[in-house]
Design a protein around this motif. Structure first.
Motif, PDB file in Angstrom:
ATOM      1  N   THR A  45       0.823  -1.203   0.000  1.00 38.19           N
ATOM      2  CA  THR A  45       0.000   0.000   0.000  1.00 38.19           C
ATOM      3  C   THR A  45       0.859   1.256   0.000  1.00 38.19           C
ATOM      4  O   THR A  45       0.536   2.238  -0.649  1.00 38.19           O
ATOM      5  N   PHE A  46       1.959   1.233   0.740  1.00 40.54           N
ATOM      6  CA  PHE A  46       2.836   2.402   0.785  1.00 40.54           C
ATOM      7  C   PHE A  46       4.253   2.018   0.399  1.00 40.54           C
ATOM      8  O   PHE A  46       4.673   0.871   0.553  1.00 40.54           O
ATOM      9  N   GLU A  47       4.971   2.997  -0.128  1.00 40.37           N
ATOM     10  CA  GLU A  47       6.345   2.818  -0.577  1.00 40.37           C
ATOM     11  C   GLU A  47       7.238   3.810   0.173  1.00 40.37           C
ATOM     12  O   GLU A  47       6.752   4.755   0.798  1.00 40.37           O
ATOM     13  N   ASN A  48       8.533   3.616   0.097  1.00 42.75           N
ATOM     14  CA  ASN A  48       9.448   4.638   0.581  1.00 42.75           C
ATOM     15  C   ASN A  48       9.239   5.900  -0.251  1.00 42.75           C
ATOM     16  O   ASN A  48       9.077   5.821  -1.475  1.00 42.75           O
ATOM     17  N   SER A  49       9.223   7.049   0.403  1.00 36.59           N
ATOM     18  CA  SER A  49       8.951   8.309  -0.294  1.00 36.59           C
ATOM     19  C   SER A  49       9.871   8.504  -1.486  1.00 36.59           C
ATOM     20  O   SER A  49       9.447   8.973  -2.555  1.00 36.59           O
ATOM     21  N   GLU A  50      11.143   8.146  -1.338  1.00 34.07           N
ATOM     22  CA  GLU A  50      12.107   8.355  -2.412  1.00 34.07           C
ATOM     23  C   GLU A  50      11.757   7.533  -3.651  1.00 34.07           C
ATOM     24  O   GLU A  50      12.155   7.874  -4.761  1.00 34.07           O
ATOM     25  N   THR A  51      10.991   6.457  -3.484  1.00 40.53           N
ATOM     26  CA  THR A  51      10.552   5.663  -4.629  1.00 40.53           C
ATOM     27  C   THR A  51       9.566   6.437  -5.487  1.00 40.53           C
ATOM     28  O   THR A  51       9.561   6.315  -6.717  1.00 40.53           O
ATOM     29  N   LEU A  52       8.727   7.259  -4.842  1.00 39.57           N
ATOM     30  CA  LEU A  52       7.639   7.949  -5.538  1.00 39.57           C
ATOM     31  C   LEU A  52       7.959   9.382  -5.937  1.00 39.57           C
ATOM     32  O   LEU A  52       7.609   9.812  -7.041  1.00 39.57           O
ATOM     33  N   ILE A  53       8.595  10.139  -5.032  1.00 43.21           N
ATOM     34  CA  ILE A  53       8.814  11.560  -5.270  1.00 43.21           C
ATOM     35  C   ILE A  53       9.715  11.772  -6.487  1.00 43.21           C
ATOM     36  O   ILE A  53      10.731  11.110  -6.667  1.00 43.21           O
ATOM     37  N   GLY A  54       9.309  12.711  -7.339  1.00 41.43           N
ATOM     38  CA  GLY A  54      10.100  13.049  -8.509  1.00 41.43           C
ATOM     39  C   GLY A  54       9.780  12.249  -9.747  1.00 41.43           C
ATOM     40  O   GLY A  54      10.392  12.455 -10.798  1.00 41.43           O
ATOM     41  N   LYS A  55       8.810  11.347  -9.659  1.00 41.38           N
ATOM     42  CA  LYS A  55       8.476  10.481 -10.803  1.00 41.38           C
ATOM     43  C   LYS A  55       7.234  10.950 -11.554  1.00 41.38           C
ATOM     44  O   LYS A  55       6.927  10.441 -12.625  1.00 41.38           O
ATOM     45  N   TYR A  56       6.503  11.921 -10.996  1.00 36.23           N
ATOM     46  CA  TYR A  56       5.209  12.288 -11.579  1.00 36.23           C
ATOM     47  C   TYR A  56       5.138  13.749 -12.018  1.00 36.23           C
ATOM     48  O   TYR A  56       4.079  14.238 -12.382  1.00 36.23           O
ATOM     49  N   GLY A  57       6.268  14.441 -11.963  1.00 37.76           N
ATOM     50  CA  GLY A  57       6.249  15.852 -12.293  1.00 37.76           C
ATOM     51  C   GLY A  57       5.843  16.677 -11.086  1.00 37.76           C
ATOM     52  O   GLY A  57       5.401  16.163 -10.056  1.00 37.76           O
ATOM     53  N   ARG A 118       0.953   4.902  -2.239  1.00 39.34           N
ATOM     54  CA  ARG A 118       1.266   4.861  -3.665  1.00 39.34           C
ATOM     55  C   ARG A 118       0.316   5.761  -4.450  1.00 39.34           C
ATOM     56  O   ARG A 118      -0.903   5.786  -4.220  1.00 39.34           O
ATOM     57  N   TYR A 119       0.878   6.473  -5.404  1.00 39.00           N
ATOM     58  CA  TYR A 119       0.154   7.430  -6.249  1.00 39.00           C
ATOM     59  C   TYR A 119      -0.447   6.741  -7.467  1.00 39.00           C
ATOM     60  O   TYR A 119      -1.494   7.113  -7.967  1.00 39.00           O
ATOM     61  N   ASP A 120       0.282   5.726  -7.946  1.00 42.16           N
ATOM     62  CA  ASP A 120      -0.215   4.918  -9.058  1.00 42.16           C
ATOM     63  C   ASP A 120       0.395   3.518  -8.913  1.00 42.16           C
ATOM     64  O   ASP A 120       1.018   3.214  -7.891  1.00 42.16           O
ATOM     65  N   LEU A 121       0.212   2.665  -9.907  1.00 41.49           N
ATOM     66  CA  LEU A 121       0.758   1.313  -9.843  1.00 41.49           C
ATOM     67  C   LEU A 121       1.989   1.130 -10.723  1.00 41.49           C
ATOM     68  O   LEU A 121       2.687   0.131 -10.610  1.00 41.49           O
ATOM     69  N   LEU A 316       2.572  12.966 -17.019  1.00 38.90           N
ATOM     70  CA  LEU A 316       3.600  12.251 -16.253  1.00 38.90           C
ATOM     71  C   LEU A 316       4.939  12.272 -16.997  1.00 38.90           C
ATOM     72  O   LEU A 316       5.004  12.013 -18.186  1.00 38.90           O
ATOM     73  N   ASN A 317       5.998  12.528 -16.234  1.00 42.09           N
ATOM     74  CA  ASN A 317       7.315  12.730 -16.831  1.00 42.09           C
ATOM     75  C   ASN A 317       7.923  11.483 -17.439  1.00 42.09           C
ATOM     76  O   ASN A 317       8.807  11.558 -18.278  1.00 42.09           O
ATOM     77  N   TYR A 318       7.474  10.283 -17.008  1.00 35.81           N
ATOM     78  CA  TYR A 318       8.223   9.099 -17.412  1.00 35.81           C
ATOM     79  C   TYR A 318       7.853   8.550 -18.781  1.00 35.81           C
ATOM     80  O   TYR A 318       8.488   7.630 -19.277  1.00 35.81           O
ATOM     81  N   TYR A 319       6.837   9.085 -19.456  1.00 34.61           N
ATOM     82  CA  TYR A 319       6.482   8.576 -20.779  1.00 34.61           C
ATOM     83  C   TYR A 319       7.497   9.042 -21.826  1.00 34.61           C
ATOM     84  O   TYR A 319       7.920  10.203 -21.831  1.00 34.61           O
ATOM     85  N   THR A 320       7.875   8.151 -22.731  1.00 33.45           N
ATOM     86  CA  THR A 320       8.886   8.471 -23.737  1.00 33.45           C
ATOM     87  C   THR A 320       8.439   8.154 -25.166  1.00 33.45           C
ATOM     88  O   THR A 320       9.071   8.594 -26.114  1.00 33.45           O
ATOM     89  N   GLY A 321       7.390   7.382 -25.326  1.00 32.97           N
ATOM     90  CA  GLY A 321       6.936   6.997 -26.661  1.00 32.97           C
ATOM     91  C   GLY A 321       5.443   7.211 -26.814  1.00 32.97           C
ATOM     92  O   GLY A 321       4.923   8.285 -26.529  1.00 32.97           O
ATOM     93  N   TYR A 343       7.343   3.793 -21.515  1.00 34.27           N
ATOM     94  CA  TYR A 343       8.291   4.451 -20.610  1.00 34.27           C
ATOM     95  C   TYR A 343       9.637   3.736 -20.702  1.00 34.27           C
ATOM     96  O   TYR A 343       9.964   2.864 -19.913  1.00 34.27           O
ATOM     97  N   ASP A 344      10.457   4.137 -21.668  1.00 36.29           N
ATOM     98  CA  ASP A 344      11.708   3.430 -21.958  1.00 36.29           C
ATOM     99  C   ASP A 344      12.722   3.447 -20.825  1.00 36.29           C
ATOM    100  O   ASP A 344      13.542   2.540 -20.725  1.00 36.29           O
ATOM    101  N   ASP A 345      12.714   4.470 -19.997  1.00 32.50           N
ATOM    102  CA  ASP A 345      13.778   4.573 -18.999  1.00 32.50           C
ATOM    103  C   ASP A 345      13.283   4.585 -17.560  1.00 32.50           C
ATOM    104  O   ASP A 345      13.994   5.015 -16.662  1.00 32.50           O
ATOM    105  N   LEU A 346      12.082   4.105 -17.306  1.00 30.72           N
ATOM    106  CA  LEU A 346      11.543   4.184 -15.948  1.00 30.72           C
ATOM    107  C   LEU A 346      12.330   3.322 -14.965  1.00 30.72           C
ATOM    108  O   LEU A 346      12.647   3.746 -13.864  1.00 30.72           O
TER     109      LEU A 346
END
Length: 474
Positions: A45-57, A118-121, A316-321, A343-346
């Protein structure tokens, strides 16, 4: 004085019938996920903050629910002093705070909160892949159905706690995966009876190419976030936001054709090829879209429509294609009911390079509202029993329970009214529960080993043996 019961805004309780309807959608999705070769996983249900922060813009990061460290840990081990600048800070006031104060506040927040809901899956899935890479056979196709949380402003179709239903593939750069995901969308929505759903598609390489052509590559994120809001704030609103973000009027004028981009998918692709003729990355995006769209249209869709939407940006920042967004059928006032992309580089941010992925998400709660509004839930979708045995006394109840056990072994939903109450009360209970049959077992039925079954809709009543009772209730 007793406390008035309540729940947080943006959350909901679900009644038995609502749960049954939600499970109907879940089960429909699961069957198609597995038919397409996807395997189920679950993450915490929850992750370490560093896993999530900075991944969604920037906008996404603001909507992440952070979890305060436990009281004992915070007070007994951390003993963190509140910075003076924060002691006097009026968070709810209209006053602005300096950059230094904001940094100090963020540092303090990081000390007292190390985990987040978690913000998304997708990001947790990327973490899962990296952490379990030696146990996974690539390409890895997974589906996941779990709740996520966002500190958003609650409104129709937008909640703070809601389910996402994702399907992703990692370990393959093949565009056939995108083709298949469009088919998966179509397969699920067709089975749910949703006709006229529009699967919108675009490519982040095209957006990068447009930003390059107009000389705004350094403002790519600001450009795409603003463009993605076209259907919400209109052309003038998008232009205003772009200007506020430092994109010049000259650059904006060059993308004017995007605001009224019409034609068939083939015509749109040709227009894009001309617009992006000087951008290598942009042209690559056009060719990727051409492959996906042509093959989807050639293979065919059951009930859904495919549309190339050049304003689709997916913030979301992680999309590349390729990027996807699904619109509800015409006439239904609802935001997107699904979305996703490549998301080629997630996984690279977690240390696993060159691991391309692509996936889509179904918005369960919005899909539920659409199916409900259109009256598409089958009448058989119910959590209630098929029949209730009335309780006429201890001997009769024991006889009924033996039959109930045998019926349940046949996967027939039946129950016994627990108390030997007045017959009228028991019938009333069955009516309010929407139970279609009542089984009446008195002394005569026990003696003759039969059952008196009454159809509570038609009023028809007959006496049958156990085998006949099974046939009626199946």
């Amino acid at each position: 004085m007793a406390q008035k019961p309540s729940i947080p805004k943006g959350t909901r309780d679900f009644s038995p019938i609502e749960v049954a309807k939600r499970n109907y959608i879940f089960n429909t999705m699961r069957s198609h996920f597995e038919r397409f070769g996807y395997q189920p996983i679950e993450t915490p249900t929850f992750e370490n903050s560093e896993t999530l922060i900075g991944k969604y813009g920037e906008e996404g990061d603001r909507l992440i629910f952070k979890i305060l460290n436990s009281g004992n840990y915070f007070f007994n081990k951390q003993k963190i002093e509140l910075p003076k600048s924060i002691e006097s800070l009026q968070i709810n006031s209209a006053e602005t705070i300096s950059v230094e104060e904001l940094i100090e506040l963020n540092q303090f927040t990081n000390k007292i909160s190390e985990k987040a809901l978690r913000y998304d899956l997708t990001v947790p899935f990327a973490r899962y892949v990296v952490q379990h890479q030696n146990e996974i056979e690539f390409p890895f196709k997974r589906y996941q159905i779990q709740p996520v949380w966002r500190a958003d402003r609650p409104q129709k179709g937008r909640f703070r706690e809601f389910y996402q239903c994702d399907a992703d593939v990692v370990g393959s750069t093949s565009l056939w995966q995108e083709v298949e995901l469009v088919q998966l969308y179509d397969s699920v929505f067709s089975d749910l009876g949703l006709k006229g759903v529009t699967v919108k598609i675009n490519n982040r390489k095209i957006l990068s190419g447009i930003a390059e052509v107009i000389g705004a590559s350094d403002k790519l994120i600001d450009f795409t976030v603003a463009l993605d809001k076209l259907d919400k704030i209109g052309e003038e609103g998008v232009k205003k936001e772009m200007l506020e973000k430092g994109i010049s009027e000259e650059a904006i004028s060059k993308v004017q054709p995007l605001f009224n981009f019409t034609g068939t998918i083939t015509e749109k692709l040709e227009k894009l090829a001309q617009l992006l003729s000087t951008s290598e990355e942009g042209l690559k995006g056009v060719e990727e879209l051409r492959f996906i769209c042509e093959n989807v249209l050639e293979i065919g869709l059951k009930e859904s429509k495919l549309d190339l939407d050049v304003t689709l940006a997916r913030g979301l920042n992680y999309y590349t294609g390729a990027i996807f967004e699904v619109g509800a059928p015409e006439g239904v006032s609802m935001g997107s009911i699904g979305g996703g992309g490549r998301y080629d580089d997630l996984t690279g941010i977690f240390g696993l390079k060159n691991m391309s992925g692509v996936g889509i998400s179904f918005g369960l709660d919005r899909i539920y509202l659409v199916v409900e509004e259109l009256g598409l839930f089958p009448e058989t979708v119910t959590s209630t029993s098929k029949a209730i045995f009335l309780n006429l006394g201890e001997t009769e109840a024991k006889f009924s329970m033996k039959a109930i056990a045998k019926l349940r072994n046949e996967e027939i939903k039946v129950e016994l009214y627990p108390d030997a109450a007045k017959i009228g009360k028991q019938f009333q209970y069955a009516d309010k529960r929407g139970i279609p049959y009542a089984i009446i077992v008195g002394g005569e039925e026990v003696q003759n080993n039969v059952y008196n079954i009454k159809n509570l809709t038609s009023g028809e009543q007959q006496t049958v043996d156990l085998e006949s009772l099974k046939d009626i209730l199946k």
